[in-house]
Design an enzyme around this catalytic site. Structure first.
Site, PDB file in Angstrom:
ATOM      1  CG  HIS A   1      -1.594  -0.860   1.493  1.00 16.70           C
ATOM      2  ND1 HIS A   1      -1.445  -2.173   2.276  1.00 16.70           N
ATOM      3  CD2 HIS A   1      -3.049  -1.258   1.262  1.00 16.70           C
ATOM      4  CE1 HIS A   1      -2.285  -2.937   2.398  1.00 16.70           C
ATOM      5  NE2 HIS A   1      -3.211  -2.577   1.916  1.00 16.70           N
TER       6      HIS A   1
ATOM      7  CD  GLU B   1      -7.802  -8.518  -0.893  1.00 10.24           C
ATOM      8  OE1 GLU B   1      -6.848  -7.888  -1.342  1.00 10.24           O
ATOM      9  OE2 GLU B   1      -7.682  -8.937   0.427  1.00 10.24           O
TER      10      GLU B   1
ATOM     11  CD  GLU C   1      -6.837 -11.782   2.497  1.00  2.88           C
ATOM     12  OE1 GLU C   1      -6.689 -10.898   1.928  1.00  2.88           O
ATOM     13  OE2 GLU C   1      -7.269 -12.042   3.906  1.00  2.88           O
TER      14      GLU C   1
ATOM     15  CG  HIS D   1     -10.919 -11.334   2.799  1.00  2.00           C
ATOM     16  ND1 HIS D   1     -10.411 -10.328   1.917  1.00  2.00           N
ATOM     17  CD2 HIS D   1     -10.184 -11.224   3.842  1.00  2.00           C
ATOM     18  CE1 HIS D   1      -9.683  -9.643   2.507  1.00  2.00           C
ATOM     19  NE2 HIS D   1      -9.534  -9.949   3.617  1.00  2.00           N
TER      20      HIS D   1
ATOM     21  CG  ASP E   1      -4.413 -10.856  -1.123  1.00  2.60           C
ATOM     22  OD1 ASP E   1      -3.677 -10.919  -1.952  1.00  2.60           O
ATOM     23  OD2 ASP E   1      -4.835 -10.027  -0.355  1.00  2.60           O
TER      24      ASP E   1
ATOM     25  CG  ASP F   1      -9.111 -10.952   7.718  1.00  5.13           C
ATOM     26  OD1 ASP F   1      -8.579 -11.910   7.012  1.00  5.13           O
ATOM     27  OD2 ASP F   1      -8.731  -9.944   7.067  1.00  5.13           O
TER      28      ASP F   1
ATOM     29  CG  ASP G   1      -4.811 -11.489   6.973  1.00  6.59           C
ATOM     30  OD1 ASP G   1      -5.506 -11.878   6.298  1.00  6.59           O
ATOM     31  OD2 ASP G   1      -4.743 -10.241   7.515  1.00  6.59           O
TER      32      ASP G   1
ATOM     33  CG  ASP H   1      -3.214  -9.817   2.792  1.00  4.57           C
ATOM     34  OD1 ASP H   1      -2.669  -9.559   3.838  1.00  4.57           O
ATOM     35  OD2 ASP H   1      -4.217  -9.262   2.415  1.00  4.57           O
TER      36      ASP H   1
HETATM   37  C1  XUL Z   1      -7.472  -6.749   4.370  1.00  5.07           C
HETATM   38  C2  XUL Z   1      -6.622  -7.205   3.081  1.00  5.07           C
HETATM   39  C3  XUL Z   1      -5.990  -6.021   2.755  1.00  5.07           C
HETATM   40  C4  XUL Z   1      -5.817  -6.092   0.892  1.00  5.07           C
HETATM   41  C5  XUL Z   1      -5.179  -4.899   0.657  1.00  5.07           C
HETATM   42  O1  XUL Z   1      -8.157  -7.607   5.013  1.00  5.07           O
HETATM   43  O2  XUL Z   1      -6.520  -8.420   2.653  1.00  5.07           O
HETATM   44  O3  XUL Z   1      -4.725  -6.027   3.290  1.00  5.07           O
HETATM   45  O4  XUL Z   1      -5.317  -7.132   0.854  1.00  5.07           O
HETATM   46  O5  XUL Z   1      -5.574  -3.699   1.073  1.00  5.07           O
HETATM   47 CO    CO Z   2      -5.766  -9.509   1.115  1.00  3.54          CO
END
Ligand code: XUL
Ligand code: CO
Length: 456
Positions: free
Chosen positions: A121, A252, A288, A291, A316, A327, A329, A359
């Site tokens: 980002h 996304e 992702e 998600h 992702d 989430d 991750d 991610d």
């Molecule tokens: C948030 C997420 C972000 C996006 C990019 O849940 O996945 O990091 O991948 O903004």
């Molecule tokens: Co993401």
């Protein structure tokens, strides 16, 4: 939580790291060692970048990428605890100097890991200044260094994105904010980041609508907010074309978190949105799996749906934790889940210009520098195994053949006419009157599962 932040112990100061010139001393380039024992975790046992599978190398199929925000900006802080991940190159400030040192560490990491792509980002790499001019100047300076390091190490940018969710100005939304002045801030940020992504040769540009949703329907005009979100996307298309940025635009999906409801709920919702606003020719999806599970679907669901509808642009590649449900991750370590994703990717002929972007963040308890490598290596090996297994499933043709057979009635006669949209309700009635009740056919789910297990 008190404001007293006990620092986890710093092993080396930022100064001493700069002096040594190496940020990950003692860790060399990660190699492929298929015969390594179970306790050897700093090598690939399955990921063999140059090995060919179905006409492409593993590297070409997998297109791995490391994300900057978790791996180089993550601190391990959570709502209940202070930072635990104290990196030796960090001096605790938000200075340009620190940002540059961090970036050098990131590229050394990418190089040693053998990953060719990164993602970031705008605000991950450069501090925000007091004004837009200052902020953009910082971004220019850090992206100059990124360009230099990309060429030094032969690393490419998979995608860039704008952080339109962290700054307090975006608390009520960015493109969906009720104040057009805030919308303008988001637009200005996207404009600059499209330029930076182009400058770095980025292959895609992502929009994740972190605050594009609502907390209460009572204070929200849903229709105007969605119209405004589409307006920002239209501006992005226009500007992308104006400056000649040829990367793919991606959205996304995520159903919630941080907002109670996000407009980009899941793949099918986003595809519906894109079609409603005439944006479907210009956008694809970055899926992702964490998600997807947050939306109540199975791990692979959105990858498969997006792919089959022609919208899968990138992944992702992370995972959640079924017992936590939010989430988290995490690094993807489940071979079966990854195989279902890779099967969809092979079936669509690959992901390029997208890729598998990690991610993912190491757990706040995984505090060693080495854990940064171990986590990525484990996930890369998971996807390498998944690629091999999925290729075998498709090469054998047994499962695809059984699926095809379930629908064989649509290959001819009445079924074919239905698929071609040439049949009528009157014909349906006539068919049932003539043939009576259909025979029941077993779905044979357990048989499919057993066959699939045979490959994993
Ligand atoms: C948030 C997420 C972000 C996006 C990019 O849940 O996945 O990091 O991948 O903004
Ligand atoms: Co993401």
């Amino acid at each position: 939580m008190s404001s007293f932040a006990p620092a986890a112990k710093r092993s080396k100061t930022a100064e001493s790291v700069t002096d040594s010139g190496e940020f990950f001393p003692g860790i060399g380039k990660i190699g492929f060692k298929p015969k390594a024992g179970p306790k050897e975790v700093l090598c690939f046992k399955h990921y063999n970048a140059s090995e060919k599978i179905r006409g492409k190398t593993m590297e070409e199929w997998l297109r791995f990428s490391v994300c900057y925000w978790h791996t180089f900006r993550g601190t391990g802080a959570d709502p209940f605890g202070f930072p635990t991940l104290i990196r030796p190159w960090e001096d605790g400030t938000d200075s340009i100097e620190n940002a540059k040192r961090r970036m050098r560490a990131a590229f050394e990491f990418l190089h040693k890991l053998g990953v060719k792509y990164w993602t970031f980002h705008d605000r991950d790499i450069a501090p925000e200044g007091a004004t837009l001019e200052e902020t953009n100047k910082n971004l220019d300076e850090l992206s100059d260094l990124a360009l230099e390091l990309q060429s030094k190490y032969g690393i490419k940018l998979l995608w860039g994105t704008s952080n339109l969710f962290a700054n307090p100005r975006y608390m009520n939304g960015a493109a969906t904010n009720p104040d057009p002045h805030v919308f303008a801030c988001a637009g200005a940020q996207v404009k600059k980041m499209l330029e930076i992504t182009k400058k770095l040769g980025g292959e895609n540009f992502i929009f994740w609508g972190g605050r594009e949703g609502y907390q209460s329907i009572l204070n929200t005009d849903v229709k105007r907010e969605m119209d405004h979100m589409a307006a920002l996307f239209k501006m992005a298309i226009a500007y992308k074309n104006k400056i000649g940025f040829t990367g793919q635009l991606l959205i996304e999906p995520k159903p919630k978190e941080p907002t109670k409801h996000q407009y980009d709920y899941d793949a099918q919702t986003v595809i519906g949105f894109l079609k409603s606003y005439g944006l479907d020719k210009d956008f694809k999806l970055n899926i992702e799996p964490n998600h997807t599970t947050l939306a109540g679907h199975g791990y692979e669901h959105d990858v498969v749906v997006a792919s089959k509808l022609g919208f899968l642009g990138s992944v992702d590649s992370n995972t959640g934790s079924t017992d936590l449900g939010w989430d988290t991750d995490q690094f993807p370590m489940d071979v079966k889940n990854a195989t279902l994703v890779m099967k969809a990717i092979i079936e669509q002929g690959g992901l390029a210009p997208g890729g598998l972007n990690f991610d993912c963040k190491v757990r706040r308890e995984s505090t060693d520098l080495e854990d940064m490598f171990v986590s990525h290596i484990g996930a890369m090996d998971t996807f390498a195994r998944a690629l091999r297994i999925a290729a075998k499933v498709l090469d054998d043709g047994i499962l695809p053949g059984l699926v095809k057979d379930r629908y064989h009635g649509f290959d001819s006669g009445l079924g074919k006419k239905i698929e071609e949209n040439k049949a009528t309700l009157e014909e349906m009635e006539a068919h049932v009157l003539k043939h009576g009740e259909p025979e029941v056919r077993s779905g044979k789910q357990e048989m499919f599962e057993s066959i699939f297990n045979g490959y994993v």
